[in-house]
Design a protein around this motif. Structure first.
Motif, short mmCIF file in Angstrom:
data_model
loop_
_atom_site.label_atom_id
_atom_site.label_comp_id
_atom_site.label_asym_id
_atom_site.label_seq_id
_atom_site.Cartn_x
_atom_site.Cartn_y
_atom_site.Cartn_z
N GLY A 131 1.85 0.04 11.15
CA GLY A 131 2.91 -0.40 10.26
C GLY A 131 4.06 0.60 10.20
N ASP A 132 5.26 0.09 10.01
CA ASP A 132 6.43 0.97 9.90
C ASP A 132 6.29 1.93 8.75
OD1 ASP A 132 9.25 1.57 10.77
OD2 ASP A 132 9.63 1.01 8.68
N HIS A 148 5.87 3.47 0.84
CA HIS A 148 5.18 2.30 0.25
C HIS A 148 5.60 1.06 1.01
CE1 HIS A 148 3.43 -0.32 -2.82
NE2 HIS A 148 4.54 -1.03 -2.75
N GLY A 149 4.61 0.25 1.41
CA GLY A 149 4.94 -0.96 2.15
C GLY A 149 3.71 -1.62 2.74
N LYS A 150 3.93 -2.35 3.81
CA LYS A 150 2.87 -3.14 4.44
C LYS A 150 2.15 -2.33 5.51
CE LYS A 150 2.11 -7.52 6.91
NZ LYS A 150 2.77 -8.75 7.43
N LEU A 206 -4.10 11.77 6.89
CA LEU A 206 -3.44 10.50 6.65
C LEU A 206 -4.26 9.77 5.58
CD1 LEU A 206 -1.52 8.14 7.10
CD2 LEU A 206 -2.80 7.57 9.17
N ILE A 207 -3.65 9.53 4.42
CA ILE A 207 -4.35 9.00 3.25
C ILE A 207 -3.59 7.80 2.71
CG2 ILE A 207 -5.14 9.57 0.90
CD1 ILE A 207 -5.00 12.57 1.84
N VAL A 208 -4.32 6.79 2.24
CA VAL A 208 -3.66 5.60 1.69
C VAL A 208 -4.27 5.26 0.33
CG1 VAL A 208 -3.16 4.67 3.97
CG2 VAL A 208 -5.24 3.94 2.78
N SER A 209 -3.53 4.47 -0.44
CA SER A 209 -4.03 3.92 -1.70
C SER A 209 -3.55 2.49 -1.83
CB SER A 209 -3.53 4.76 -2.90
OG SER A 209 -2.11 4.70 -2.98
N GLY A 210 -4.25 1.73 -2.69
CA GLY A 210 -3.87 0.34 -2.90
C GLY A 210 -4.55 -0.65 -1.99
N THR A 211 -5.60 -0.20 -1.27
CA THR A 211 -6.31 -1.12 -0.38
C THR A 211 -7.59 -1.66 -1.01
OG1 THR A 211 -7.61 0.63 0.71
CG2 THR A 211 -5.43 0.13 1.63
N GLY A 212 -7.91 -1.18 -2.20
CA GLY A 212 -9.10 -1.68 -2.90
C GLY A 212 -10.40 -1.31 -2.25
N HIS A 213 -10.44 -0.19 -1.55
CA HIS A 213 -11.68 0.19 -0.84
C HIS A 213 -12.78 0.58 -1.82
CE1 HIS A 213 -10.36 4.18 -1.80
NE2 HIS A 213 -11.39 4.75 -1.19
N VAL A 214 -12.40 1.01 -3.01
CA VAL A 214 -13.35 1.20 -4.11
C VAL A 214 -12.75 0.52 -5.34
CG1 VAL A 214 -14.36 3.35 -3.26
CG2 VAL A 214 -12.32 3.44 -4.70
N GLU A 215 -13.58 0.26 -6.33
CA GLU A 215 -13.12 -0.50 -7.49
C GLU A 215 -11.96 0.19 -8.21
OE1 GLU A 215 -14.99 -2.37 -11.65
OE2 GLU A 215 -16.27 -1.36 -10.18
N GLU A 216 -11.97 1.53 -8.23
CA GLU A 216 -10.94 2.26 -8.97
C GLU A 216 -9.60 2.32 -8.23
OE1 GLU A 216 -13.92 3.35 -8.20
OE2 GLU A 216 -14.99 3.47 -10.12
N ASP A 217 -9.58 1.90 -6.97
CA ASP A 217 -8.34 1.92 -6.19
C ASP A 217 -7.55 0.65 -6.46
OD1 ASP A 217 -6.36 2.61 -4.39
OD2 ASP A 217 -7.47 1.86 -2.65
N ALA A 248 0.86 -1.18 0.00
CA ALA A 248 0.00 0.00 0.00
C ALA A 248 0.90 1.23 0.00
CB ALA A 248 -0.92 0.00 1.22
N THR A 249 0.33 2.36 -0.37
CA THR A 249 1.08 3.62 -0.38
C THR A 249 0.43 4.58 0.59
OG1 THR A 249 1.59 3.22 -2.72
CG2 THR A 249 2.08 5.40 -1.84
N VAL A 250 1.24 5.21 1.44
CA VAL A 250 0.74 6.05 2.52
C VAL A 250 1.21 7.49 2.32
CG1 VAL A 250 0.73 6.42 5.02
CG2 VAL A 250 0.80 4.09 4.10
#
Length: 272
Positions: free
Chosen positions: A186-187, A164-166, A107-118, A51-53
């Motif tokens: 997460g770190d 970017h990471g876990k 604090l915003i993240v991407s890559g978690t698939g919370h919506v179809e376009e993510d 994921a990207t934070v």
């Protein structure tokens, strides 16, 4: 109408007060947990290996609002509304996920698939595009506010840090159990915060992991909808900058110029 960095126009809109609990939950938590939250249940914890934070902050803004005694509370409230409406619109536009907001910090993240376009394949590109555009837009909004009117030399600073990471996302019951609290661990989260704290004006500060991921995604740009990125960047040599980060020591980091969205060579800038 909403703010457009390209035109310099300002404005904001409010979400309809008639939205259903389910649609509200979807806007806050994402489509994959909206039904659970709307049903009064606690969603299962989420584990994301990639994921990207992003940490976003306007340092000194809250303090300045508190010190401006000559400015009416309505003027201050309108400015805060404008800033938050703009950021929220940017989050939705780039299919990102807001985890938390504290005053002038997001604090915003991407890559978690919370919506179809993510989707996974464009997570860092979308987040970095949003960071660059949002930084420029917030500076325009702040310059055009009463803060800029009061002081012609006023130069607002917007800091952005990306890693970017876990990550792990958990949901916890609140006292009234109506709306659960989201927590993220997460770190990667801590490191993104360190990047934000050491960010410089008109730049986005990335860890090496985030920069490598960004280069990887940009190489696939023509095949990633809906945004077109740079493309043909697979062979780009990122000008890493070695800095000292609290609790981590010397680390390699990279910088994005918010106006060009290209990597900035800090050594070359220091020579100028």
């Amino acid at each position: 109408e909403s703010y457009s960095p390209q035109s310099g126009k300002q404005g904001y809109t409010y979400a309809s007060s008639s939205r259903s609990l389910n649609s509200f939950s979807e806007a806050v938590y994402g489509s994959h947990v909206a039904e659970t939250v709307a049903g009064g249940n606690l969603p299962e914890p989420e584990n994301h290996n990639e994921a990207t934070v992003l940490f976003l902050d306007i340092p000194g803004f809250s303090q300045q609002l508190g010190e401006d005694d000559d400015v009416g509370s309505g003027v201050k409230s309108d400015l805060c509304d404008q800033i938050h409406a703009f950021v929220e619109n940017q989050i939705a536009t780039y299919s990102l996920r807001k985890i938390q907001c504290w005053g002038d910090c997001y604090l915003i993240v991407s890559g978690t698939g919370h919506v179809e376009e993510d989707d996974q394949e464009s997570q860092t590109c979308r987040l970095c595009d949003m960071a660059c555009e949002t930084s420029v837009g917030l500076q325009v909004i702040l310059n055009n506010s009463y803060l800029g009117d009061q002081d012609p030399t006023y130069e607002p600073v917007v800091r952005m840090g990306v890693d970017h990471g876990k990550i792990n996302i958990s949901y916890m019951h609140t006292t009234n159990k109506l709306v659960p609290t989201i927590s993220i661990f997460g770190d990667c989260v801590n490191t993104a915060a360190r990047m934000e704290q050491t960010c410089l004006p008109s730049l986005v500060h990335l860890t090496k992991a985030a920069a490598e991921r960004l280069v990887h995604e940009r190489a696939k740009a023509p095949t990633i909808p809906p945004h077109q990125y740079f493309g043909e960047d697979a062979d780009v040599e990122v000008p890493y900058d070695i800095i000292v980060v609290k609790s981590k020591g010397e680390v390699a980091t990279a910088w994005l110029d918010t106006s060009t969205r290209e990597f900035a060579d800090m050594k070359e800038r220091q020579k100028e």
